[in-house]
Design an enzyme around this catalytic site. Structure first.
Site, PDB file in Angstrom:
ATOM      1  N   ASP A 110      -3.015   1.185   7.617  1.00 25.00           N
ATOM      2  CA  ASP A 110      -1.701   1.823   7.426  1.00 25.00           C
ATOM      3  C   ASP A 110      -0.712   1.468   8.528  1.00 25.00           C
ATOM      4  OD1 ASP A 110      -2.795   3.151   5.165  1.00 25.00           O
ATOM      5  OD2 ASP A 110      -3.599   4.715   6.454  1.00 25.00           O
ATOM      6  N   SER A 138       4.972   6.839   2.300  1.00 24.43           N
ATOM      7  CA  SER A 138       5.510   5.540   2.717  1.00 24.43           C
ATOM      8  C   SER A 138       4.881   4.443   1.876  1.00 24.43           C
ATOM      9  CB  SER A 138       5.133   5.243   4.176  1.00 24.43           C
ATOM     10  OG  SER A 138       5.422   6.334   5.039  1.00 24.43           O
ATOM     11  N   HIS A 186       0.987   5.223   1.307  1.00 18.55           N
ATOM     12  CA  HIS A 186       0.299   6.142   2.208  1.00 18.55           C
ATOM     13  C   HIS A 186       0.978   7.514   2.142  1.00 18.55           C
ATOM     14  CE1 HIS A 186      -2.220   7.468   5.398  1.00 18.55           C
ATOM     15  NE2 HIS A 186      -1.162   7.940   6.025  1.00 18.55           N
ATOM     16  N   ASN A 200       0.854  -1.184   0.000  1.00 19.74           N
ATOM     17  CA  ASN A 200       0.000   0.000   0.000  1.00 19.74           C
ATOM     18  C   ASN A 200       0.894   1.239   0.000  1.00 19.74           C
ATOM     19  OD1 ASN A 200      -2.394   1.586   0.282  1.00 19.74           O
ATOM     20  ND2 ASN A 200      -1.992   1.786   2.477  1.00 19.74           N
TER      21      ASN A 200
HETATM   22  C1  GRF Z   1      -2.593   8.839  -3.155  1.00 18.56           C
HETATM   23  O1  GRF Z   1      -2.283  10.026  -2.481  1.00 18.56           O
HETATM   24  C2  GRF Z   1      -2.336   7.664  -2.250  1.00 18.56           C
HETATM   25  O2  GRF Z   1      -1.259   7.869  -1.391  1.00 18.56           O
HETATM   26  C3  GRF Z   1      -3.612   7.580  -1.484  1.00 18.56           C
HETATM   27  O3  GRF Z   1      -4.619   7.878  -2.418  1.00 18.56           O
HETATM   28  C4  GRF Z   1      -4.078   8.699  -3.446  1.00 18.56           C
HETATM   29  C5  GRF Z   1      -4.333   8.001  -4.742  1.00 18.56           C
HETATM   30  O4  GRF Z   1      -3.984   8.755  -5.848  1.00 18.56           O
HETATM   31  N1  GRF Z   1      -3.727   6.290  -0.843  1.00 18.56           N
HETATM   32  P1  GRF Z   1      -4.023   8.109  -7.289  1.00 18.56           P
HETATM   33  O5  GRF Z   1      -5.389   7.458  -7.477  1.00 18.56           O
HETATM   34  O6  GRF Z   1      -2.900   7.117  -7.407  1.00 18.56           O
HETATM   35  O7  GRF Z   1      -3.838   9.280  -8.218  1.00 18.56           O
END
Ligand code: GRF
Length: 221
Positions: free
Chosen positions: A148, A139, A112, A110
Site C-alpha cells: 500500500d 485510496s 485501500h 490497488n
Molecule cells: C475492500 O475493502 C478493499 O478495499 C480491500 O478489500 C476489500 C475487498 O472487498 N482491499 P470486495 O471483495 O471488493 O467486496
C-alpha cells in the site's frame, strides 16, 4: 475516439469492487473491458459474479505453488494470455512480488480502505476506528513493491460518527470504494494519468473547493 482499456481483475473474496466495475462498464460509464478475473481463492464469491456476467474466470490457488514467484509467474502468464493492459487488485489479499510488479510497471491499481499513508496493511478500517480518527476513507493507488505504498491516484474522505461501529465505518468506506475505483480506471482510459516520481498528476480535472472539513463541526471559530 474512445479507447477501451483491457483490464484483468485480481480478487480473493466477495468482489463487490469487481461488481461496481462490471456495473459501470455495463452502464456505459467506464471505457474498459474485463478480459479475465483471477482468484487465488477457489471459494471467492467474486467467481459467482464472473459467471453471472460471462467473464472468463481463472482460479490460481496459491497453496499449489512452492513459492511466491512461481505463483506470480502463473498469474502473469494468464493475464498476458488474455492481453491484459491494466491489472486491477479488487480485494486481492496476496502481496505481489517484484517479478509481478515489473511485468506490469505502473499498470497495476490497488484499492485501500484508508487515507494512505495512514493504516497501510490489513484491517485498515478497524484500526482507524480503534485509533479514534474523525475522518477515514479510501485510496486508489498504483501498486509498487511495498504494501500500500505506491503513487496515489484518487482518495475519498468520509466522517466517523460517535455512534459508528467498525462495521458501519467499513460500509461507509466501501460505498466510496465503489465510486473511486471505476473513476481511477476511467482516468487511465482517458490518458489522464501522468506519473512524476511518486506523484500522480490527473490532468484536466476541476479544482475542488478549498473548504476545510471539521468533525465535529466548529461551534464558534
Ligand atoms: C475492500 O475493502 C478493499 O478495499 C480491500 O478489500 C476489500 C475487498 O472487498 N482491499 P470486495 O471483495 O471488493 O467486496
Amino acid at each position: 475516439m474512445r479507447k477501451i482499456v483491457d483490464i484483468g481483475i485480481l480478487v480473493s473474496g466477495s468482489g463487490s469492487n469487481f461488481q461496481s466495475i462490471i456495473d459501470q462498464i455495463e452502464q456505459g460509464n467506464l471505457d474498459a473491458s474485463i478480459k479475465v478475473v483471477v482468484s487465488n481463492n477457489p471459494d471467492a464469491y467474486a467467481l459467482e459474479r464472473a459467471k453471472k456476467h460471462n467473464i472468463p474466470a481463472v482460479v490460481i490457488d496459491h497453496n499449489n505453488f512452492n513459492d511466491r514467484n512461481e505463483f506470480d509467474q502463473e498469474m502473469i502468464d494468464v493475464l498476458n494470455s488474455y492481453s491484459v493492459e491494466l491489472v486491477i487488485m479488487a480485494g486481492f489479499m496476496r502481496i505481489l512480488t517484484p517479478l509481478f510488479i515489473k511485468a506490469f510497471p505502473m499498470r497495476i491499481m490497488n484499492i485501500h480502505p484508508a487515507i494512505l499513508p495512514s493504516f497501510q496493511g490489513i484491517h485498515a478500517q478497524e484500526r482507524a476506528f480503534d485509533y479514534g480518527v474523525k475522518f477515514s476513507g479510501c485510496s486508489v493507488h498504483f501498486a509498487d513493491e511495498g504494501v500500500d505504498t505506491g503513487p496515489v491516484i484518487i482518495q475519498s474522505v468520509v466522517p466517523v460518527y460517535n455512534d459508528d461501529t467498525a462495521e458501519t465505518l467499513q460500509q461507509r468506506i466501501l460505498r466510496e470504494e465503489h465510486r473511486i475505483f471505476p473513476q481511477a480506471i476511467q482516468f487511465y482510459a482517458e490518458g489522464k494519468l501522468e506519473i512524476i516520481g511518486r506523484k500522480v498528476i490527473v490532468k484536466d480535472h476541476k479544482r475542488i473547493d478549498e473548504t476545510p472539513l471539521h468533525n465535529p463541526p466548529l461551534t464558534k471559530f
